[in-house]
Design an enzyme around this catalytic site. Structure first.
Site: not given
Length: 1241
Positions: A932, A1001, A1160
């Site tokens: 990742d 986050k 991704d």
């Protein structure tokens, strides 16, 4: 002129036409009926009108006063074969203060006379055969604000257009029209003796297209309504062509052609469709009539026109001389015979028929050789497409015979359009109540089918009786395309899948219209013999993929193109454009929905026999509110919902296009062909009604799209299978009331029950009402989640013993997605856990370690630790791993307390099997291991700006442990908070101890994708609400303070990132303010346009409600500036991450790796993780070694600030300055990425 020659060729040898007498004159002697006399009188009346107008023009020119200009057309004397030039326009020095009385009178007379003539000639003009002459136009200019335009159509109507109201003010001097080009005197070829009843000839002066408008007048764009009308007219004609009704097609064409206003809606494509319909019948004389209309409309035949004419000649056994003349005319018009077979699309035996006609005059003619394959010249893919080194691409683990059998299974499923599978709930025991409900439903459905069929047939009968065909708004042809039973099947499928909470009328209408369109396309592919050709080519194509065939040196796309070129004859694999406008789909869907709602009824006493046996509707149309919008819903009656619930049916019916493919997909070879065998699939996903994306793809050189097509083919060719042990555990929990903690939705029986009111207290009633609404909302959410899980698990269970494939396409930014929507590897944790690679590979020396590291990554427990520390931790907890694998539901259940519990469980089982095998390195693993990206959006920004601090934060620089950008931002925000608290700021003091990685986050992650401060504040507020100890009264103030500090922290840490983001935003803002949409081309060569407009709705009237349909098909609408500027930075970054992924996919394929991605997050076998990691880093460095921002600047300067545009405009100067001011880059050394362990990990 071209049409005259073409029609002359079609009308036969010279002796048939008489000595120099025009065909139009000969036609006048063919009948002396009353209708013919009326037509002649009408022509004479038009002739008189034209003469009057000519006289008035001359009179105006001779009179002193306003300037008069005759431009663009000249008139030949009526009935004569030679041209006569109009008098030169006179210049006047008089001040044009007021328009002349002659001008005013002329306008009034022309307006009244036009109305009378139009009424008298509307019928005659539609029946007459038009002579091949060009239009003649006369423009009379009195003052700039008063224009008179006389448009003379030969032997048809004289169309006089006048501006009804002149402007109040006149400019001091009238502008001069551009100089006219000299006309070709072609009318002499049709000169002949004139008579009292002969038709007048009006000759248009042919001009250069560029001379028609002053150079500074921009070409007017088509309106949204006009675009929809044109598409709808062509769709109607295509339907009639498909139904083999050329007479109806010609009648519809005449309806528009006979009206000068409606004629503007006809394109060359509309005339070609009608010509094709007569060509299929071999009726040359009827095709000639269409050519007459084409000529009178001022259009020139194109290649498709000539193909239709030659096809007609080939079918009708035309004489050699006529065909020879047609071929000669084709060449004189600048075409070549070879182009017919290189550029035209054929169906059925059309290509062979055209070839037969050509060989009558050129017996030795051979089809042109296929064009030499072009090679992509992209700097990023020079090595990939290089033929210097022979490459053997990987094979699938199947024999040729196995792949052929799988293809037949897939073809059978797609031919059926739908597939019915067993639900995973079928394991539940049947109750007497369920049996009784199923029996009742079966009886009712039989009645409903009959009622729907009867209603549909009645509606079609009524339409056929009227036969008004009022242009584009008739749905009758669309109701005849399929057998009546298929329409009934589609409507019954909608009924059977309707939620108890109902569904939006617009959603159901779109679904109904789309299902009809999909089946229509299937029928066309069958009738055009396209399917036969696909079958033949696929039989050879699988030799490239099968393990028992010769090594392949071709990419799938290249090999398919080679096979198509070798096939030569037969239909084209791409159908002619037959797309239906979105508004039409909706209208058709609404009409079918009305039939369904009005036809389906149920006895009122179905569940309560003591009630009277009165029929009541099964479906109701109601209104509800979603947010602030009033939405029309179609909701089932509770009786039907109860019956469906009680029956607990064990089958589910899906469209074949939502299922995984049972054979390797058809390779993408163009934007119009690929993926499923029959089901129509778009290469690029876009909103309904939009066409800008497809237009860009069609205009793009095909060779530039090869990398994108090859990447999609590589992803689609990955074979999958089901992880059966994990699937069985999930199904057992699903059927045992689910488990919300494990993301298994519970059934509706577990929904909270609404309270029962004990009294009539108004206060109690209000609280109950609120609670009741909450219960209903929760029930609706639970039903939606439950059905989603049911679909996924049922499809997975259906293919549990099979190998399957996911064909891929992409969105408008280039991000790739599997085509089947319900079950694929982009799904949630549950879906990913039950998928395995069909191909297995031995773990090799490091494979087991990668499995263990992957397991710890999935748990989310050691994000800040190094890979070695994660591996050590996995070895420490091997007992827990093995316990989870052996006793997932009865052991210590360690796997349940992780971030991705189901994928963790699947990985535990794989590790257990590998570790217990005699030789773990030889253990054949099918398990996908993920790598990742570390905040991938910020990685691209840091690389673009060569931002050293940013690069370190997102792991572009080598580090011993992974850098956590979220923790770094949280730490930065905490520094700001401490400083503010020391200065006495109250909210900073309140936030002490509450700023954590989790709080910031989501905002940090989405800043790169364009989140605003408003959106970021909501994100942070949501996180603070989750902290029980945080005082609720400070939520708004705290979230407002934190979002400001998060943005400040990111700006300080990623200065280059914010500069680039600001540059992109401001550039998009200025482009949108200039009235244009933002476009760019990715480094892979994919053209992209942002589809954000100020959309205006089209209102569809129906008996149930007026439906507002938003369509993005209007190029004349202004761009939505806010959306254009806010979306550009994230969309641009998304286009870069998709480019990186595609580059990685192609080079992994060249190395023989199995590779798929979830944006991704890259997947491969444990054996090849190290190779994939190396390729991933190489391609990232190669991508960002390109001058991406500089190239973007050059592209936009060329597109939006070209010299041909008004460079003196202030907005143009500002835009040029903005686009030229590319942000400066930092000092980060991009090659460091190659050594960064945690770049992707």
């Amino acid at each position: 002129m071209a049409l005259l020659r073409l029609r002359a060729a079609l009308l036969g040898p010279g002796p048939l036409r008489g000595g120099g007498i025009p065909w139009s004159v000969l036609r006048t002697y063919s009948s002396v009926s009353a209708k013919e006399k009326a037509r002649r009188n009408a022509v004479c009346e038009r002739t008189e009108l034209l003469e009057v107008l000519k006289a008035r023009v001359k009179q105006l020119q001779a009179s002193p006063g306003p300037e008069v200009t005759v431009s663009k057309a000249e008139l030949a004397p009526l009935g004569l074969g030679r041209q006569q030039e109009s008098p030169a326009p006179r210049q006047s020095t008089a001040s044009p203060a007021q328009p002349s009385s002659w001008v005013e009178k002329l306008k009034r007379e022309m307006y009244v006379r036009q109305a009378k003539v139009e009424r008298k000639l509307s019928i005659a003009a539609s029946k007459m055969t038009l002579v091949g002459q060009a239009n003649a136009k006369v423009k009379v200019k009195a003052v700039p604000s008063t224009k008179v335009k006389v448009k003379a159509v030969p032997n048809a109507k004289v169309n006089v257009k006048a501006v009804p109201k002149p402007k109040a003010k006149a400019k001091p001097k009238a502008k001069k029209m551009p100089k006219e080009t000299k006309a070709a005197a072609w009318s002499q070829s049709h000169a002949g003796p004139s008579s009292a009843c002969s038709k007048p000839e009006v000759v248009e002066v042919k001009q250069d297209v560029k001379a028609e408008k002053p150079p500074n007048v921009p070409e007017k764009r088509e309106s949204n309504h006009q675009k929809i009308m044109q598409q709808t007219i062509q769709s109607n004609l295509e339907c009639l062509l498909c139904l083999q009704q050329p007479e109806e097609a010609e009648r519809l064409l005449l309806l528009y052609h006979s009206s000068p206003m409606k004629r503007k809606l006809l394109t060359i494509g509309a005339y070609n469709i009608v010509m094709r319909s007569w060509a299929r019948k071999g009726c040359l004389h009827r095709l000639n009539r269409v050519l007459s209309m084409l000529e009178s409309a001022g259009l020139r035949p194109n290649l498709d026109s000539y193909a239709a004419v030659l096809e007609c000649m080939g079918r009708g056994q035309a004489c050699t001389k006529i065909i020879w003349r047609c071929v000669q005319q084709l060449k004189q018009d600048g075409f070549h015979v070879d182009e017919l077979f290189q550029k035209c699309l054929f169906e059925g035996d059309e290509k062979e028929t055209v070839l037969r006609a050509i060989r009558i005059v050129q017996p030795d003619y051979q089809l042109p050789p296929a064009p030499k394959p072009q090679t992509c010249k992209s700097a990023l893919l020079n090595n990939f497409y290089s033929k210097e080194k022979v490459v053997s691409y990987p094979k699938l683990d199947f024999s040729v015979q196995e792949l052929r059998e799988r293809f037949q299974q897939q073809l059978e499923m797609e031919l059926n359009s739908t597939i019915t599978i067993q639900s995973v709930e079928s394991t539940k025991p049947l109750t007497p109540q369920a049996l009784r409900a199923r029996k009742q439903l079966a009886a009712l459905r039989a009645q409903w089918r009959g009622a729907i069929l009867q209603a549909l047939q009645k509606a079609k009968h009524n339409m056929s009786q009227k036969r008004t065909m009022s242009g584009y708004n008739s749905l009758y042809p669309y109701l005849c395309l399929l057998p009546d039973e298929e329409y009934v099947d589609i409507m019954m499928q909608i009924l059977n899948t309707l939620s108890p909470q109902g569904e939006s009328l617009s959603v159901l209408a779109r679904e109904l219209g789309s299902k009809v369109y999909d089946r229509y396309l299937t029928q066309r592919k069958l009738h055009s013999r396209q399917l036969e050709k696909v079958q033949e080519i696929y039989q050879d194509y699988i030799h490239l993929l099968a393990k028992d065939s010769q090594p392949g040196e071709y990419l799938p796309r290249e090999y398919w193109e080679k096979l198509v070129a070798e096939a030569g004859y037969g239909p084209s694999l791409r159908l002619k454009d037959c797309s239906w406008p979105y508004v039409l789909l909706m209208r058709l869907g609404v009409y079918l929905l009305e039939i369904l709602v009005h036809s389906v009824k149920v006895p009122r006493n179905t569940l309560k026999p003591r009630l009277e046996s009165r029929l009541i509707p099964v479906l109701y149309h109601i209104y509800s509110f979603r947010s602030s919008w009033q939405v029309g819903l179609i909701k089932p009656h509770p009786i039907f919902s109860q019956l469906m619930s009680d029956a607990a049916e064990t089958t589910l019916t899906f469209s074949s296009s939502v299922m995984p493919m049972l054979c390797p997909p058809i390779p993408w070879t163009s934007p119009h062909f690929g993926a499923f065998v029959l089901s129509d699939t778009k290469l690029m996903r876009y909103v309904d009604g939009a066409f800008q994306h497809q237009q860009l793809l069609d205009q793009c050189p095909q060779v530039n799209l090869h990398p994108v097509l090859d990447a999609l083919n590589q992803l689609g060719n990955c074979a999958w299978k089901i992880n059966q042990p994990v699937l069985d555990i999930i199904i057992s929990i699903f059927n045992d009331k689910g488990n919300e903690k494990l993301d298994i939705p519970p059934p509706l029986s577990e929904a909270p029950k609404p309270p029962v009111s004990p009294g009539n207290s108004s206060a109690w009633h209000k609280s109950q009402k609120h609670e009741l609404l909450l219960c209903k909302k929760k029930a609706a959410e639970m039903h939606s989640l439950r059905m989603d899980a049911l679909y996924k698990l049922s499809i997975a269970n259906h293919v549990r013993d099979k190998v399957f494939w996911f064909p891929h396409n992409m969105d408008f930014r280039g991000r790739t997605y599997p085509c089947p929507p319900y079950f694929n590897h982009l799904g949630n944790d549950v879906t990913r856990a039950i998928l395995l690679f069909a191909e297995g590979r031995p773990l090799g020396p490091k494979g087991l370690d990668w499995l263990k590291i992957h397991l710890i990554n999935l748990t989310g427990l050691k994000k800040k630790n190094s890979l070695q520390e994660r591996l050590d931790y996995a070895n420490e907890i091997m007992e827990e791993i093995l316990d989870s694998a052996d006793r997932p539901l009865t052991g210590r259940k360690w796997w349940m307390n992780t971030d991705e519990p189901w994928q963790v469980l699947a990985c535990c089982m794989e590790i257990a099997q590998a570790s217990r095998s005699p030789d773990p390195a030889a253990f054949v693993s099918h398990f996908p291991v993920h790598q990742d990206g570390s905040c991938n959006g910020l990685q691209h920004y840091a690389a673009l700006g060569r931002d050293l601090i940013g690069a370190i934060s997102v792991n572009l620089m080598p580090c011993s442990v992974p850098q956590d950008v979220y923790s770094a931002v949280a730490q930065q925000v905490e520094e700001f908070r401490k400083k503010d608290a020391a200065e006495g700021l109250k909210i900073a003091q309140v936030l002490e101890g509450f700023i954590s990685r989790k709080v910031v986050k989501q905002t940090v992650m989405t800043v790169v994708y364009g989140v605003t401060r408003y959106g970021g504040r909501l994100q942070i507020e949501k996180r603070l609400k989750e902290i029980d100890e945080f005082p609720e009264e400070y939520l708004w103030e705290a979230s407002h303070y934190l979002v400001r500090q998060v943005f400040n922290g990111i700006k300080e840490m990623f200065s280059a990132t914010r500069d680039i983001q600001h540059w992109l935003t401001e550039s998009a803002k200025l482009i949108a303010q200039s009235g244009q949409t933002v476009e760019w081309v990715t480094p892979m060569g994919l053209p992209i346009v942002q589809p954000y407009y100020r959309v205006r709705s089209t209102v569809l009237n129906s008996n149930m409600q007026n439906l507002s349909v938003k369509s993005s098909a209007n190029t004349n609408q202004k761009p939505d500036t806010v959306k254009q500027k806010n979306a550009f930075p994230p969309n641009f970054i998304h286009s870069l991450d998709s480019t990186h992924m595609m580059l990685t996919a192609l080079h992994c394929f060249r190395q023989g790796l199995t590779f798929v991605s979830v944006h991704d997050c890259y997947w491969t076998h444990a054996l090849t993780v190290d190779v994939m990691n190396q390729i991933c880093r190489q391609q990232f460095v190669a991508l960002h070694s390109q001058k991406i921002l500089q190239d973007l600047s050059k592209f936009m300067l060329k597109k939006y600030c070209s010299p041909s545009k008004d460079s003196r405009a202030p907005w143009q100067k500002k835009l040029m300055e903005q686009l030229s001011n590319v942000p400066e880059t930092g000092e980060f050394n991009l090659s460091k990425v190659m050594d960064s362990t945690y770049f992707f990990s």
